[in-house]
Design a protein around this motif. Structure first.
Motif, mmCIF file in Angstrom:
data_model
loop_
_atom_site.group_PDB
_atom_site.id
_atom_site.type_symbol
_atom_site.label_atom_id
_atom_site.label_comp_id
_atom_site.label_asym_id
_atom_site.label_seq_id
_atom_site.Cartn_x
_atom_site.Cartn_y
_atom_site.Cartn_z
ATOM 1 N N SER A 39 -4.341 -9.945 1.906
ATOM 2 C CA SER A 39 -5.779 -10.052 1.647
ATOM 3 C C SER A 39 -6.488 -10.802 2.763
ATOM 4 O O SER A 39 -5.930 -11.704 3.380
ATOM 5 C CB SER A 39 -6.032 -10.750 0.308
ATOM 6 O OG SER A 39 -5.580 -12.085 0.339
ATOM 7 N N ASP B 134 0.861 -1.180 0.000
ATOM 8 C CA ASP B 134 0.000 0.000 0.000
ATOM 9 C C ASP B 134 0.899 1.233 0.000
ATOM 10 O O ASP B 134 1.593 1.511 0.985
ATOM 11 C CB ASP B 134 -0.917 -0.007 1.218
ATOM 12 C CG ASP B 134 -1.924 1.126 1.208
ATOM 13 O OD1 ASP B 134 -1.891 1.961 0.276
ATOM 14 O OD2 ASP B 134 -2.747 1.186 2.132
ATOM 15 N N GLY C 9 -3.295 -3.679 -8.040
ATOM 16 C CA GLY C 9 -3.150 -2.445 -8.796
ATOM 17 C C GLY C 9 -3.931 -2.438 -10.091
ATOM 18 O O GLY C 9 -3.878 -1.488 -10.858
ATOM 19 N N SER D 81 -7.576 -2.397 -11.801
ATOM 20 C CA SER D 81 -8.971 -2.119 -11.457
ATOM 21 C C SER D 81 -9.683 -1.516 -12.658
ATOM 22 O O SER D 81 -9.065 -1.236 -13.688
ATOM 23 C CB SER D 81 -9.045 -1.147 -10.279
ATOM 24 O OG SER D 81 -8.649 0.144 -10.699
ATOM 25 N N LYS E 3 -6.890 -3.242 -4.890
ATOM 26 C CA LYS E 3 -5.913 -2.537 -4.049
ATOM 27 C C LYS E 3 -4.577 -3.276 -3.990
ATOM 28 O O LYS E 3 -3.519 -2.663 -3.990
ATOM 29 C CB LYS E 3 -6.467 -2.347 -2.639
ATOM 30 C CG LYS E 3 -7.558 -1.303 -2.568
ATOM 31 C CD LYS E 3 -8.111 -1.178 -1.170
ATOM 32 C CE LYS E 3 -9.255 -0.173 -1.133
ATOM 33 N NZ LYS E 3 -9.897 -0.132 0.173
ATOM 34 N N ALA F 24 -12.402 -0.511 -8.287
ATOM 35 C CA ALA F 24 -11.234 0.164 -7.711
ATOM 36 C C ALA F 24 -11.183 0.046 -6.192
ATOM 37 O O ALA F 24 -10.105 0.009 -5.608
ATOM 38 C CB ALA F 24 -11.215 1.631 -8.139
ATOM 39 N N ALA F 25 -12.341 -0.016 -5.541
ATOM 40 C CA ALA F 25 -12.377 -0.083 -4.079
ATOM 41 C C ALA F 25 -12.213 -1.508 -3.533
ATOM 42 O O ALA F 25 -12.093 -1.693 -2.325
ATOM 43 C CB ALA F 25 -13.693 0.502 -3.571
ATOM 44 N N SER F 26 -12.170 -2.510 -4.406
ATOM 45 C CA SER F 26 -12.104 -3.896 -3.943
ATOM 46 C C SER F 26 -10.710 -4.253 -3.432
ATOM 47 O O SER F 26 -9.704 -3.644 -3.800
ATOM 48 C CB SER F 26 -12.498 -4.858 -5.059
ATOM 49 O OG SER F 26 -11.484 -4.896 -6.046
ATOM 50 N N GLU F 27 -10.663 -5.270 -2.580
ATOM 51 C CA GLU F 27 -9.401 -5.750 -2.021
ATOM 52 C C GLU F 27 -8.460 -6.220 -3.127
ATOM 53 O O GLU F 27 -7.266 -5.921 -3.108
ATOM 54 C CB GLU F 27 -9.706 -6.896 -1.052
ATOM 55 C CG GLU F 27 -8.482 -7.549 -0.467
ATOM 56 C CD GLU F 27 -8.826 -8.703 0.442
ATOM 57 O OE1 GLU F 27 -8.622 -8.538 1.655
ATOM 58 O OE2 GLU F 27 -9.290 -9.747 -0.059
#
Length: 153
Positions: free
Chosen positions: A101, A92, A132, A134, A129, A123-126
Motif C-alpha cells: 500500500s 495481486d 479483497g 469491498s 485491492k 472496489a477500486a480503492s487500495e
C-alpha cells in the motif's frame, strides 16, 4: 468506578456513554499506543519524587504555598496517545505480484452497528485491492463471499 463489564471471547467489554447505543467498537490490543513520562523534579522544590507503574509515570511535587499559608501537592505527567496504522501487503492475482500500500491504514479495529448496514471500501480503492474486501465482494457471517453487484447475480 470501573466501567469494565467483563471479558468474553477474548474481548474486554467496557461501557462508554459517549458511544451511540446502536454501535460498538472492537480493537486489537495493539491498535493504540499510550506513552507517559514523568518530568524531572526541579532542584528548588523541597520535596519531589517520580514513579512509574504499569506504563504510567508520574511526578509528585510538594512545597509550601505562602499565598494561602498551606502545604501544596502537585502530581503531573507528560502523556501521548495515538492509533496504530499499518502499511498493507497483499497479492495481486492479475499481475501475480506482491502489492504494497502507498498509504497507511487503520486495520486493528472495527465499528459494529446494530442496524444491519455495513460500510465497505470501494472496489477500486487500495484497501479493497489488497484485502479483497469491498462493496462489490461482501464477507458474510457464514464466511462465504456474496457478490453484491447485480450483474454478477
Amino acid at each position: 468506578m470501573n466501567a469494565t463489564l467483563g471479558n468474553r471471547y477474548g474481548f474486554r467489554f467496557i461501557v462508554d456513554q459517549t458511544i451511540p447505543s446502536d454501535a460498538a467498537y472492537a480493537f486489537a490490543q495493539s491498535g493504540f499506543i499510550f506513552a507517559s513520562a514523568a518530568p524531572s523534579v526541579p532542584q528548588s522544590v523541597p520535596f519531589g519524587a517520580t514513579t512509574s507503574f504499569e506504563g504510567l509515570a508520574l511526578r509528585w511535587l510538594r512545597d509550601y504555598d505562602s499565598e494561602f499559608f498551606q502545604d501544596r501537592s502537585i502530581v503531573n505527567c507528560y502523556q501521548g496517545f495515538r492509533s496504530v496504522e499499518d502499511v498493507l501487503v497483499g497479492w495481486d492475482e492479475a499481475t501475480e505480484k506482491e502489492v504494497v500500500s502507498t498509504q497507511e491504514h487503520f486495520v486493528r479495529g472495527i465499528k459494529l452497528t446494530l442496524d444491519g448496514a455495513s460500510d465497505y471500501p470501494e472496489a477500486a480503492s487500495e484497501l479493497a485491492k489488497i484485502t479483497g474486501v469491498s462493496d462489490a465482494k461482501v464477507w458474510t457471517p457464514t464466511g462465504r463471499v456474496a457478490e453484491t453487484d447485480p450483474a454478477n447475480a
